[in-house]
Design a protein around this motif. Structure first.
Motif, PDB file in Angstrom:
ATOM      1  N   LYS A 190      28.478  11.930  15.916  1.00 37.26           N
ATOM      2  CA  LYS A 190      28.778  12.787  17.063  1.00 37.26           C
ATOM      3  C   LYS A 190      29.726  13.877  16.593  1.00 37.26           C
ATOM      4  CE  LYS A 190      27.971   9.564  20.854  1.00 37.26           C
ATOM      5  NZ  LYS A 190      28.314   9.286  22.267  1.00 37.26           N
ATOM      6  N   ARG A 191      30.011  14.812  17.479  1.00 36.70           N
ATOM      7  CA  ARG A 191      30.940  15.881  17.118  1.00 36.70           C
ATOM      8  C   ARG A 191      32.293  15.288  16.747  1.00 36.70           C
ATOM      9  NH1 ARG A 191      33.022  20.171  21.493  1.00 36.70           N
ATOM     10  NH2 ARG A 191      35.014  19.059  21.264  1.00 36.70           N
ATOM     11  N   ILE A 192      32.856  15.739  15.634  1.00 34.48           N
ATOM     12  CA  ILE A 192      34.153  15.224  15.194  1.00 34.48           C
ATOM     13  C   ILE A 192      35.293  16.143  15.631  1.00 34.48           C
ATOM     14  CG2 ILE A 192      33.939  16.277  12.890  1.00 34.48           C
ATOM     15  CD1 ILE A 192      35.748  12.960  13.832  1.00 34.48           C
ATOM     16  N   ALA A 193      35.056  17.429  15.760  1.00 37.88           N
ATOM     17  CA  ALA A 193      36.122  18.350  16.161  1.00 37.88           C
ATOM     18  C   ALA A 193      36.624  17.998  17.557  1.00 37.88           C
ATOM     19  CB  ALA A 193      35.613  19.788  16.137  1.00 37.88           C
ATOM     20  N   PHE A 194      37.938  17.790  17.685  1.00 38.51           N
ATOM     21  CA  PHE A 194      38.576  17.461  18.973  1.00 38.51           C
ATOM     22  C   PHE A 194      37.955  16.215  19.592  1.00 38.51           C
ATOM     23  CE2 PHE A 194      38.684  22.054  18.285  1.00 38.51           C
ATOM     24  CZ  PHE A 194      40.051  22.287  18.285  1.00 38.51           C
ATOM     25  N   ASN A 195      37.608  15.246  18.752  1.00 36.82           N
ATOM     26  CA  ASN A 195      36.927  14.048  19.232  1.00 36.82           C
ATOM     27  C   ASN A 195      37.294  12.871  18.328  1.00 36.82           C
ATOM     28  OD1 ASN A 195      35.271  12.653  20.995  1.00 36.82           O
ATOM     29  ND2 ASN A 195      33.370  13.205  19.945  1.00 36.82           N
ATOM     30  N   LEU A 196      36.931  11.669  18.744  1.00 29.84           N
ATOM     31  CA  LEU A 196      37.079  10.450  17.944  1.00 29.84           C
ATOM     32  C   LEU A 196      35.718   9.764  17.898  1.00 29.84           C
ATOM     33  CD1 LEU A 196      40.312   8.946  19.575  1.00 29.84           C
ATOM     34  CD2 LEU A 196      40.203  10.362  17.538  1.00 29.84           C
ATOM     35  N   ILE A 197      35.390   9.155  16.763  1.00 31.87           N
ATOM     36  CA  ILE A 197      34.098   8.480  16.618  1.00 31.87           C
ATOM     37  C   ILE A 197      34.354   7.031  16.197  1.00 31.87           C
ATOM     38  CG2 ILE A 197      31.867   8.484  15.456  1.00 31.87           C
ATOM     39  CD1 ILE A 197      32.284  11.471  14.891  1.00 31.87           C
ATOM     40  N   PRO A 198      34.097   6.056  17.092  1.00 35.73           N
ATOM     41  CA  PRO A 198      34.376   4.655  16.761  1.00 35.73           C
ATOM     42  C   PRO A 198      33.247   4.019  15.961  1.00 35.73           C
ATOM     43  CG  PRO A 198      33.589   4.789  18.997  1.00 35.73           C
ATOM     44  CD  PRO A 198      33.643   6.204  18.488  1.00 35.73           C
ATOM     45  N   GLN A 199      32.804   4.719  14.929  1.00 40.21           N
ATOM     46  CA  GLN A 199      31.790   4.191  14.017  1.00 40.21           C
ATOM     47  C   GLN A 199      31.989   4.812  12.642  1.00 40.21           C
ATOM     48  OE1 GLN A 199      27.651   5.092  14.853  1.00 40.21           O
ATOM     49  NE2 GLN A 199      26.995   4.255  12.877  1.00 40.21           N
ATOM     50  N   ILE A 200      32.180   3.954  11.635  1.00 42.19           N
ATOM     51  CA  ILE A 200      32.189   4.383  10.242  1.00 42.19           C
ATOM     52  C   ILE A 200      31.244   3.452   9.496  1.00 42.19           C
ATOM     53  CG2 ILE A 200      33.578   4.766   8.173  1.00 42.19           C
ATOM     54  CD1 ILE A 200      35.988   5.244   9.953  1.00 42.19           C
ATOM     55  N   ASP A 201      30.238   4.016   8.857  1.00 48.33           N
ATOM     56  CA  ASP A 201      29.153   3.293   8.202  1.00 48.33           C
ATOM     57  C   ASP A 201      28.213   2.724   9.277  1.00 48.33           C
ATOM     58  OD1 ASP A 201      27.573   2.057   6.169  1.00 48.33           O
ATOM     59  OD2 ASP A 201      29.340   1.755   4.937  1.00 48.33           O
ATOM     60  N   VAL A 202      27.273   1.890   8.862  1.00 44.41           N
ATOM     61  CA  VAL A 202      26.201   1.423   9.750  1.00 44.41           C
ATOM     62  C   VAL A 202      26.657   0.194  10.534  1.00 44.41           C
ATOM     63  CG1 VAL A 202      24.397   2.320   8.250  1.00 44.41           C
ATOM     64  CG2 VAL A 202      25.221  -0.022   7.917  1.00 44.41           C
ATOM     65  N   PHE A 203      25.950  -0.079  11.656  1.00 43.62           N
ATOM     66  CA  PHE A 203      26.223  -1.272  12.442  1.00 43.62           C
ATOM     67  C   PHE A 203      25.558  -2.485  11.813  1.00 43.62           C
ATOM     68  CE2 PHE A 203      27.437   1.691  15.784  1.00 43.62           C
ATOM     69  CZ  PHE A 203      28.506   1.021  16.362  1.00 43.62           C
ATOM     70  N   MET A 204      26.230  -3.630  11.938  1.00 49.32           N
ATOM     71  CA  MET A 204      25.695  -4.902  11.462  1.00 49.32           C
ATOM     72  C   MET A 204      25.256  -5.738  12.667  1.00 49.32           C
ATOM     73  SD  MET A 204      28.518  -5.514   8.449  1.00 49.32           S
ATOM     74  CE  MET A 204      27.550  -6.743   7.575  1.00 49.32           C
TER      75      MET A 204
END
Length: 342
Positions: A190-204
């Motif tokens: 998702k957009r990273i600028a002015f945002n947070l992304i609760p996913q790093i790498d793939v889901f298990m």
């Protein structure tokens, strides 16, 4: 006689920092060779006050290399690390390719330097995930004192952890938002600028991401298999340095004051913990620094023998390049390797 060192992935983010740190710490190398893929052959990179021309990994003869510092991704490492190691070089790898191999030591020198002696099984040593490296530096002295039962950690990881493409995307999207244009997403989910992304790498399958699983598996391998850990890893719009909010439950009583003094005396750690406005370390403060910074140390009243703290470190340095060079220094200082005759 000094050592001959190869840096694979020399044109990447971590490669540049590896070369900087080798020069800064005056690593005992008679020669340093910069290597990358064929498409980067001939590119110039800085090494102290020198300029090195990058050579092609695919055609390089490693027979006279003593130490190879690799930061070129997991696929490259899986293919090339065994080939390089077979020619007698000790490979110190920054990717995740070898971290979970039981015949490959996973090392953070402040925590488990003694494990480096096991490198000879495959001539490969693994560097941990950047978020794990700073965490175990902080946990080790506390674990020795009071015994860790359980860790809950939430990470706030900078875009440089995703390479130059991550930094470029944050820069590009920030400019787009300010100029009222579309913020195109390519690298992140998702957009990273002015945002947070609760996913790093793939889901298990269990709902955790692979980055979160890495922190669990690596902490157990480096520090203690009995430690229970749960992580939530979040990408944040910060260029460099990872931050972590950490809650630890111990087997034995420990006060905030005790934890503060233990951490102050521990290697690789700087405690900045003033209970006042700005009396803590932020990612900007830690960028370009070698230490793992600890702030906001306090007792966690929700569990018995609980401590909470804030942990910040430059992910390109302690999280990758610095840790790799420190591992090489362990090999040299403990006389685990000697320079080849040339």
């Amino acid at each position: 006689m000094g050592y001959k060192v190869a840096v694979v992935g020399a044109t990447g983010n971590v490669g540049h920092v590896l070369l900087d740190i080798l020069a800064e710490r005056a690593f005992p190398a008679d020669e340093v060779v910069a290597l990358a893929s064929r498409r980067s052959q001939g590119k110039e990179v800085s090494f102290g006050d020198k300029t090195l021309k990058t050579k092609a990994l695919e055609t390089y003869d490693f027979s006279d290399i003593d130490i190879c510092l690799m930061s070129a991704g997991g696929d490259v490492s899986k293919e090339w690390a065994p080939r390089i190691a077979a020619q007698g070089a000790v490979v110190i790898d920054n990717s995740s390719a070898w971290r979970y191999d039981q015949d490959v030591p996973l090392i953070v020198p402040e925590v488990n330097a003694d494990a480096a002696a096991g490198f000879s099984k495959k001539n490969i040593i693994a560097n941990p995930n950047c978020s794990t490296a700073q965490l175990v530096v902080a946990l080790k002295p506390l674990h020795d004192h009071a015994g860790i039962r359980r860790v809950v950690v939430s990470t706030y990881q900078s875009v440089s952890g995703a390479g130059k493409a991550g930094e470029d995307e944050l820069d590009r999207q920030t400019r787009a938002v300010y100029s009222l244009q579309d913020a195109v997403t390519e690298k992140f989910q998702k957009r990273i600028a002015f945002n947070l992304i609760p996913q790093i790498d793939v889901f298990m399958e269990d709902g955790y991401t692979k980055e979160e699983w890495k922190m669990l598996a690596e902490t157990k391998k480096i520090l203690d298999p009995k430690i229970r850990l749960t992580a939530t890893c979040v990408r944040v719009p910060v260029f460099v340095s990872h931050s972590e909010a950490v809650n630890v439950e111990f087997e034995r009583p420990i006060s905030a004051d005790e934890a503060r003094e233990i951490l102050r005396a521990a290697p690789g750690i700087m405690v900045v913990d003033k209970r006042e406005d700005g009396g803590y370390v932020t990612p900007v403060d830690a960028t370009g620094e070698d230490a793992t910074y600890i702030s906001r140390i306090r007792e966690d009243a929700t569990v018995e023998n609980g401590i909470a703290f804030w942990c910040v470190s430059d992910n390109l340095r302690k999280g990758a390049a610095l840790n790799a060079v420190q591992i090489a220094e362990v090999l040299v200082n403990r006389k685990l390797i000697s320079p080849k005759a040339r």
